[in-house]
Write a protein that holds these residues in place. Structure first.
Motif, mmCIF file in Angstrom:
data_model
loop_
_atom_site.group_PDB
_atom_site.id
_atom_site.type_symbol
_atom_site.label_atom_id
_atom_site.label_comp_id
_atom_site.label_asym_id
_atom_site.label_seq_id
_atom_site.Cartn_x
_atom_site.Cartn_y
_atom_site.Cartn_z
ATOM 1 N N LEU A 70 0.891 -1.274 0.090
ATOM 2 C CA LEU A 70 0.065 0.183 0.196
ATOM 3 C C LEU A 70 1.011 1.220 0.030
ATOM 4 C CD1 LEU A 70 -2.923 -1.315 2.452
ATOM 5 C CD2 LEU A 70 -2.900 -1.045 0.075
ATOM 6 N N ALA A 71 1.900 1.148 0.862
ATOM 7 C CA ALA A 71 2.944 2.565 0.836
ATOM 8 C C ALA A 71 3.704 2.623 -0.489
ATOM 9 C CB ALA A 71 3.945 2.182 2.120
ATOM 10 N N ALA A 72 3.985 1.651 -1.202
ATOM 11 C CA ALA A 72 4.709 1.691 -2.347
ATOM 12 C C ALA A 72 3.681 2.275 -3.598
ATOM 13 C CB ALA A 72 4.965 0.222 -3.025
ATOM 14 N N ILE A 73 2.399 1.560 -3.393
ATOM 15 C CA ILE A 73 1.230 2.236 -4.548
ATOM 16 C C ILE A 73 1.033 3.791 -4.188
ATOM 17 C CG2 ILE A 73 -1.280 2.082 -5.010
ATOM 18 C CD1 ILE A 73 -0.930 -0.952 -4.524
ATOM 19 N N GLY A 74 0.952 3.995 -2.718
ATOM 20 C CA GLY A 74 0.726 5.489 -2.506
ATOM 21 C C GLY A 74 1.837 6.339 -3.074
ATOM 22 N N LEU A 75 3.141 6.027 -2.730
ATOM 23 C CA LEU A 75 4.366 6.658 -3.238
ATOM 24 C C LEU A 75 4.396 6.994 -4.693
ATOM 25 C CD1 LEU A 75 6.804 5.802 -0.500
ATOM 26 C CD2 LEU A 75 6.051 7.922 -1.170
ATOM 27 N N ILE A 76 3.865 5.812 -5.452
ATOM 28 C CA ILE A 76 3.966 5.898 -6.846
ATOM 29 C C ILE A 76 2.913 6.674 -7.508
ATOM 30 C CG2 ILE A 76 3.477 4.397 -8.864
ATOM 31 C CD1 ILE A 76 4.970 2.114 -7.653
ATOM 32 N N LEU A 77 1.822 6.947 -6.734
ATOM 33 C CA LEU A 77 0.726 7.895 -7.134
ATOM 34 C C LEU A 77 1.093 9.135 -6.745
ATOM 35 C CD1 LEU A 77 -2.534 5.724 -6.213
ATOM 36 C CD2 LEU A 77 -1.938 6.321 -8.293
ATOM 37 N N TYR A 78 1.732 9.408 -5.852
ATOM 38 C CA TYR A 78 2.264 10.755 -5.351
ATOM 39 C C TYR A 78 3.177 11.371 -6.244
ATOM 40 C CZ TYR A 78 4.804 14.424 -2.913
ATOM 41 O OH TYR A 78 5.057 15.628 -2.423
ATOM 42 N N PHE A 79 4.249 10.503 -6.633
ATOM 43 C CA PHE A 79 5.326 10.709 -7.573
ATOM 44 C C PHE A 79 4.857 11.070 -9.048
ATOM 45 C CE2 PHE A 79 8.106 9.271 -4.308
ATOM 46 C CZ PHE A 79 8.607 10.635 -4.087
ATOM 47 N N THR A 80 3.671 10.246 -9.348
ATOM 48 C CA THR A 80 3.010 10.320 -10.451
ATOM 49 C C THR A 80 2.358 11.733 -10.488
ATOM 50 O OG1 THR A 80 2.898 8.010 -10.781
ATOM 51 C CG2 THR A 80 1.230 9.489 -12.327
ATOM 52 N N GLY A 81 1.875 12.019 -9.626
ATOM 53 C CA GLY A 81 1.020 13.374 -9.496
ATOM 54 C C GLY A 81 2.026 14.498 -9.652
ATOM 55 N N ALA A 82 3.405 14.204 -8.792
ATOM 56 C CA ALA A 82 4.632 15.409 -9.042
ATOM 57 C C ALA A 82 4.916 15.477 -10.296
ATOM 58 C CB ALA A 82 5.621 14.939 -8.106
ATOM 59 N N VAL A 83 5.067 14.434 -11.390
ATOM 60 C CA VAL A 83 5.165 14.558 -12.665
ATOM 61 C C VAL A 83 4.494 15.296 -13.366
ATOM 62 C CG1 VAL A 83 5.767 13.011 -14.830
ATOM 63 C CG2 VAL A 83 6.790 12.474 -12.611
ATOM 64 N N ILE A 84 3.389 15.179 -13.213
ATOM 65 C CA ILE A 84 2.056 15.661 -13.910
ATOM 66 C C ILE A 84 2.058 17.020 -13.473
ATOM 67 C CG2 ILE A 84 -0.621 15.926 -13.971
ATOM 68 C CD1 ILE A 84 -0.724 12.963 -13.679
ATOM 69 N N THR A 85 2.574 17.728 -12.149
ATOM 70 C CA THR A 85 2.546 18.904 -11.885
ATOM 71 C C THR A 85 3.542 19.773 -12.499
ATOM 72 O OG1 THR A 85 1.592 18.511 -9.419
ATOM 73 C CG2 THR A 85 2.737 20.498 -9.803
ATOM 74 N N VAL A 86 4.829 19.010 -12.472
ATOM 75 C CA VAL A 86 5.867 19.642 -13.397
ATOM 76 C C VAL A 86 5.463 19.855 -14.819
ATOM 77 C CG1 VAL A 86 8.423 19.164 -14.098
ATOM 78 C CG2 VAL A 86 7.607 18.608 -11.849
ATOM 79 N N ILE A 87 4.916 18.793 -15.354
ATOM 80 C CA ILE A 87 4.660 18.913 -16.802
ATOM 81 C C ILE A 87 3.501 20.268 -16.877
ATOM 82 C CG2 ILE A 87 3.467 18.032 -19.010
ATOM 83 C CD1 ILE A 87 4.872 15.222 -17.952
#
Length: 115
Positions: A70-87
């Motif tokens: 669950l933590a890994a999935i949450g962090l992957i979603l978090y960092f995916t959101g960060a990539v989207i924010t940067v783009i």
């Protein structure tokens, strides 16, 4: 869990934990980036706590695999959101940073937390 999976998980947790710590302690280089990306200031503490919680979850996952999953999935979603924010902010040279933090989490998920 193999030794490789354990090492990668600890590295992922240390990287996510450091990133959360940097936000929570107000590291200038992080806060400047968040401001440049137009992330609302009211989110900063929550974002730091989310990364820190994910790091703790990865470490707990060494003993309770479902928590690590669950933590890994949450962090992957978090960092995916960060990539989207940067783009979204057209700060393309900075896309590598959230991907750099996401990579060991993806590796830890692939190596050590079977679904």
């Amino acid at each position: 869990m193999s030794t490789t999976a354990t090492v990668v998980t600890v590295i992922a947790a240390l990287m996510a934990g450091f990133s959360g710590y940097a936000v929570l302690t107000g590291a200038r280089w992080v806060l400047d980036s968040l401001a440049q990306l137009q992330v609302p200031r009211t989110w900063w503490t929550r974002l730091g706590l989310a990364k820190s919680a994910g790091a703790v979850g990865l470490l707990v996952g060494l003993f309770v695999p479902v928590i690590g999953l669950l933590a890994a999935i949450g962090l992957i979603l978090y960092f995916t959101g960060a990539v989207i924010t940067v783009i979204r902010a057209h700060a393309y040279p900075h896309v590598a940073f959230p991907l750099l933090y996401m990579a060991p989490v993806v590796a830890a998920l692939a190596l050590g937390f079977p679904a």
